[in-house]
Motif scaffolding. Structure first.
Motif, PDB file in Angstrom:
ATOM      1  N   PRO A 193       0.846  -1.142   0.134  1.00  0.00           N
ATOM      2  CA  PRO A 193       0.027  -0.052  -0.122  1.00  0.00           C
ATOM      3  C   PRO A 193       0.687   1.383  -0.119  1.00  0.00           C
ATOM      4  N   ALA A 194       0.364   2.276  -0.682  1.00  0.00           N
ATOM      5  CA  ALA A 194       0.953   3.579  -1.018  1.00  0.00           C
ATOM      6  C   ALA A 194      -0.189   4.392  -0.278  1.00  0.00           C
ATOM      7  N   ILE A 195      -0.323   4.751   0.875  1.00  0.00           N
ATOM      8  CA  ILE A 195      -1.282   5.642   1.390  1.00  0.00           C
ATOM      9  C   ILE A 195      -0.998   7.205   1.226  1.00  0.00           C
ATOM     10  N   CYS A 196      -2.017   8.031   0.739  1.00  0.00           N
ATOM     11  CA  CYS A 196      -1.509   9.481   0.292  1.00  0.00           C
ATOM     12  C   CYS A 196      -2.617  10.180   1.177  1.00  0.00           C
ATOM     13  N   GLY A 197      -2.249  11.113   2.184  1.00  0.00           N
ATOM     14  CA  GLY A 197      -3.142  11.991   2.820  1.00  0.00           C
ATOM     15  C   GLY A 197      -3.305  13.341   2.425  1.00  0.00           C
ATOM     16  N   ASP A 198      -2.558  13.774   1.140  1.00  0.00           N
ATOM     17  CA  ASP A 198      -2.880  15.128   0.993  1.00  0.00           C
ATOM     18  C   ASP A 198      -3.754  15.196  -0.174  1.00  0.00           C
ATOM     19  N   ILE A 199      -4.895  16.134  -0.058  1.00  0.00           N
ATOM     20  CA  ILE A 199      -5.929  16.235  -0.694  1.00  0.00           C
ATOM     21  C   ILE A 199      -5.886  16.740  -2.035  1.00  0.00           C
ATOM     22  N   ALA A 200      -4.756  17.141  -2.296  1.00  0.00           N
ATOM     23  CA  ALA A 200      -4.416  17.795  -3.634  1.00  0.00           C
ATOM     24  C   ALA A 200      -2.835  17.213  -3.884  1.00  0.00           C
ATOM     25  N   PRO A 201      -2.659  16.022  -4.196  1.00  0.00           N
ATOM     26  CA  PRO A 201      -1.270  15.533  -4.203  1.00  0.00           C
ATOM     27  C   PRO A 201      -0.401  16.102  -5.442  1.00  0.00           C
ATOM     28  N   PRO A 202       0.821  16.389  -5.479  1.00  0.00           N
ATOM     29  CA  PRO A 202       1.524  16.133  -6.925  1.00  0.00           C
ATOM     30  C   PRO A 202       1.233  15.234  -7.798  1.00  0.00           C
ATOM     31  N   LYS A 203       0.849  15.118  -8.948  1.00  0.00           N
ATOM     32  CA  LYS A 203       0.759  14.114  -9.836  1.00  0.00           C
ATOM     33  C   LYS A 203       1.777  12.935  -9.822  1.00  0.00           C
ATOM     34  N   VAL A 204       3.083  13.420  -9.429  1.00  0.00           N
ATOM     35  CA  VAL A 204       4.111  12.520  -9.450  1.00  0.00           C
ATOM     36  C   VAL A 204       3.912  11.299  -8.424  1.00  0.00           C
ATOM     37  N   ASP A 239      -8.054  20.969  13.185  1.00  0.00           N
ATOM     38  CA  ASP A 239      -8.934  20.281  12.116  1.00  0.00           C
ATOM     39  C   ASP A 239      -8.113  19.182  11.294  1.00  0.00           C
ATOM     40  N   TYR A 240      -6.769  19.896  11.174  1.00  0.00           N
ATOM     41  CA  TYR A 240      -5.815  18.898  10.290  1.00  0.00           C
ATOM     42  C   TYR A 240      -5.688  17.549  10.989  1.00  0.00           C
ATOM     43  N   GLN A 241      -5.836  17.339  12.317  1.00  0.00           N
ATOM     44  CA  GLN A 241      -5.850  16.166  12.917  1.00  0.00           C
ATOM     45  C   GLN A 241      -6.660  15.179  12.489  1.00  0.00           C
ATOM     46  N   LEU A 242      -7.844  15.404  11.944  1.00  0.00           N
ATOM     47  CA  LEU A 242      -8.721  14.337  11.466  1.00  0.00           C
ATOM     48  C   LEU A 242      -8.215  14.028  10.221  1.00  0.00           C
ATOM     49  N   SER A 243      -7.433  14.843   9.441  1.00  0.00           N
ATOM     50  CA  SER A 243      -6.850  14.044   8.234  1.00  0.00           C
ATOM     51  C   SER A 243      -5.670  13.134   8.396  1.00  0.00           C
ATOM     52  N   ASN A 244      -4.840  13.560   9.534  1.00  0.00           N
ATOM     53  CA  ASN A 244      -3.738  12.766   9.787  1.00  0.00           C
ATOM     54  C   ASN A 244      -4.406  11.459  10.412  1.00  0.00           C
ATOM     55  N   ALA A 245      -5.543  11.386  11.397  1.00  0.00           N
ATOM     56  CA  ALA A 245      -5.939  10.066  11.822  1.00  0.00           C
ATOM     57  C   ALA A 245      -6.748   9.317  11.073  1.00  0.00           C
ATOM     58  N   ALA A 246      -7.413   9.965   9.850  1.00  0.00           N
ATOM     59  CA  ALA A 246      -8.140   9.218   8.916  1.00  0.00           C
ATOM     60  C   ALA A 246      -7.036   8.463   7.880  1.00  0.00           C
ATOM     61  N   THR A 247      -5.867   9.025   7.688  1.00  0.00           N
ATOM     62  CA  THR A 247      -4.670   8.819   7.108  1.00  0.00           C
ATOM     63  C   THR A 247      -4.236   7.463   7.742  1.00  0.00           C
ATOM     64  N   ALA A 248      -3.948   7.543   9.004  1.00  0.00           N
ATOM     65  CA  ALA A 248      -3.450   6.478   9.722  1.00  0.00           C
ATOM     66  C   ALA A 248      -4.532   5.159   9.873  1.00  0.00           C
ATOM     67  N   ILE A 249      -5.796   5.469   9.803  1.00  0.00           N
ATOM     68  CA  ILE A 249      -6.791   4.473   9.774  1.00  0.00           C
ATOM     69  C   ILE A 249      -6.811   3.651   8.234  1.00  0.00           C
ATOM     70  N   ALA A 250      -6.603   4.527   7.211  1.00  0.00           N
ATOM     71  CA  ALA A 250      -6.349   3.997   5.938  1.00  0.00           C
ATOM     72  C   ALA A 250      -5.110   3.179   5.706  1.00  0.00           C
ATOM     73  N   ALA A 251      -4.098   3.352   6.484  1.00  0.00           N
ATOM     74  CA  ALA A 251      -2.781   2.633   6.629  1.00  0.00           C
ATOM     75  C   ALA A 251      -3.151   1.225   7.143  1.00  0.00           C
ATOM     76  N   LEU A 252      -3.816   1.347   8.295  1.00  0.00           N
ATOM     77  CA  LEU A 252      -4.315   0.079   9.048  1.00  0.00           C
ATOM     78  C   LEU A 252      -5.005  -0.805   8.333  1.00  0.00           C
ATOM     79  N   GLU A 253      -6.152  -0.289   7.493  1.00  0.00           N
ATOM     80  CA  GLU A 253      -7.021  -1.179   6.885  1.00  0.00           C
ATOM     81  C   GLU A 253      -6.367  -1.773   5.691  1.00  0.00           C
ATOM     82  N   ASN A 254      -5.094  -1.120   5.296  1.00  0.00           N
ATOM     83  CA  ASN A 254      -4.517  -1.640   4.105  1.00  0.00           C
ATOM     84  C   ASN A 254      -3.542  -2.581   4.549  1.00  0.00           C
ATOM     85  N   LEU A 255      -3.095  -2.913   5.622  1.00  0.00           N
ATOM     86  CA  LEU A 255      -2.162  -3.614   6.029  1.00  0.00           C
ATOM     87  C   LEU A 255      -2.092  -5.184   5.637  1.00  0.00           C
TER      88      LEU A 255
END
Length: 415
Positions: A186-197, A244-260
């Motif tokens: 898994p490659a988990i991205c928590g940036d809402i508008a990430p660079p295309k690269v 507010d940004y902590q919700l994004s961090n927490a959600a990204t952590a959850i996404a990582a865990l469910e994709n382990l």
């Protein structure tokens, strides 16, 4: 040697403080740790790495897993960087790890961070942890933690920082950070508008791309929030860490865990417990009592914008005093621009270290930004003392600009 003696030795061992590249550390790793048995989560990004690591540690621990956590930098003690089962490693264990690396490296020179990274992983292997969480120090592709293959790689955010090493655009910086992705993992991205690269590198490598806003998302409410991904969690408790940004961090952590890997099961109750226990000093940390006193390590424009947003959403009746100091190689003007409208009085000090910005440099940037209410102090503690003397109960004091700025205040108030 004592831990203090070891650290002094390591600081003078390598000619460069930052020396990106994996060749030297990989050679030592092959001798020291030829076979890695511990699954690894690598966490990179410009901001939010430390908080995301804390959520991962707390949630996995609540699920019954024995965790290893390696982060940087530390605020007061080097031991903060290495935790096993949520407990900081003691001096004697760190000294043993450093001695093992010293014996394994032969004539190969290692930087302070490379030494520390190998020491952390050696300790995790010795302790037989179930999973290791490693925070990227700088960039990703050439950072020392990338000598270990990630079972799951996380990128929290991409912004302009460390331009002398990573590039001057989000695309260039994103390419460096995407270097922690691995094929089939898994490659988990928590940036809402990430660079295309980021997605391009993920696809080219054959990593399993998962992005916020596409594969997972969150929705906030007044006193709770919801997570929607491979599973849905409703009415989750708000994180202890504010912003507010902590919700994004927490959600990204959850996404990582469910994709382990399927072997790791983190039930909802563990996620809820993790949200209520994960804490990192210096991330919108509020000290008890009045006036309101906030410590935040915001040291780049992206972090300063998040801090300014938090302050604006919770205004005080009185003034906001800033205790402000930064490193010279950071975007001082960008941080000042982000914070200018939410600060009434600036109490400014230089950082007395090789990379520290002088008070004169900070004053010039603030003056050019149109800041009139500022005072220059001899040191960060002196600025804090004056702020505490001048601030009334309906005012607030905000300390920011660098890990060193926050560390100075934590050292002061801890005695």
């Amino acid at each position: 040697m004592s831990l203090a003696e070891w650290l002094q030795y390591l600081e003078g061992l390598h000619p460069q403080v930052i020396d990106l590249g994996l060749e030297r550390v990989a050679q030592v790793r092959a001798v020291l740790l030829p076979n890695i048995h511990t699954p690894v989560i690598l966490v990179g990004g410009t901001n939010g790495k430390g908080s995301t690591c804390a959520y991962l540690e707390a949630m996995l621990s609540a699920a019954g897993y024995r965790t290893g956590l390696y982060t940087s930098p530390h605020l007061l003690r080097y031991n903060e960087r290495v935790r096993i089962a949520q407990i900081e490693v003691e001096d004697v264990a760190l000294c043993a790890a450093f001695a093992a690396i010293e014996a394994a490296r032969g004539e190969i020179s290692l930087s302070y961070f490379e030494f520390g990274t190998l020491a952390a992983m050696w300790l995790f292997e010795q302790a037989a942890v179930d999973i290791a969480i490693l925070e990227v120090g700088l960039g990703g592709r050439l950072d020392a933690v990338n000598v270990f293959d990630a079972s799951c790689a996380v990128i929290t955010s991409i912004d302009i920082d460390h331009t002398e090493y990573l590039g001057t655009t989000r695309e260039q910086i994103g390419r460096e950070k995407a270097g922690i992705f691995r094929a089939g993992h898994p490659a988990i991205c928590g940036d809402i508008a990430p660079p295309k690269v980021l997605q391009e590198v993920s696809q080219r490598l054959g990593a399993l791309w998962r992005a916020i806003g596409e594969d997972y998302r969150y929705q906030s409410h007044a006193t709770s929030w919801d997570y929607h991904g491979a599973v849905t969690y409703l009415n989750l408790p708000l994180p202890v860490m504010r912003g507010d940004y902590q919700l994004s961090n927490a959600a990204t952590a959850i996404a990582a865990l469910e994709n382990l890997a399927p072997g790791f099961v983190v039930p909802e109750i563990a996620i809820r417990q993790g949200l209520q226990h994960a804490q990192v000093p210096g991330r919108f940390q509020m000290l008890p009592g009045l006036p309101q006193r906030i410590l935040d390590v915001a040291h780049n424009p992206h972090g300063a914008q998040a801090l300014a947003s938090n302050l604006a959403k919770a205004p005080v009746a009185g003034k906001t005093f800033a205790v402000f100091a930064m490193l010279a190689d950071k975007d001082i003007a960008g941080v000042v621009a982000a914070m200018r409208d939410v600060v009434d009085v600036w109490l400014v000090a230089g950082l007395d270290m090789p990379r520290g910005a002088s008070a004169a440099v900070l004053r010039q940037v603030l003056t050019e930004a149109g800041v009139a209410q500022l005072k220059i102090l001899d040191s960060v503690p002196a600025a804090w003392t004056l702020a505490c003397e001048q601030a009334q109960e309906n005012d607030r004091i905000c300390v920011f600009g660098s890990f060193y700025t926050v560390a100075a205040i934590l050292q002061l108030i801890s005695g």
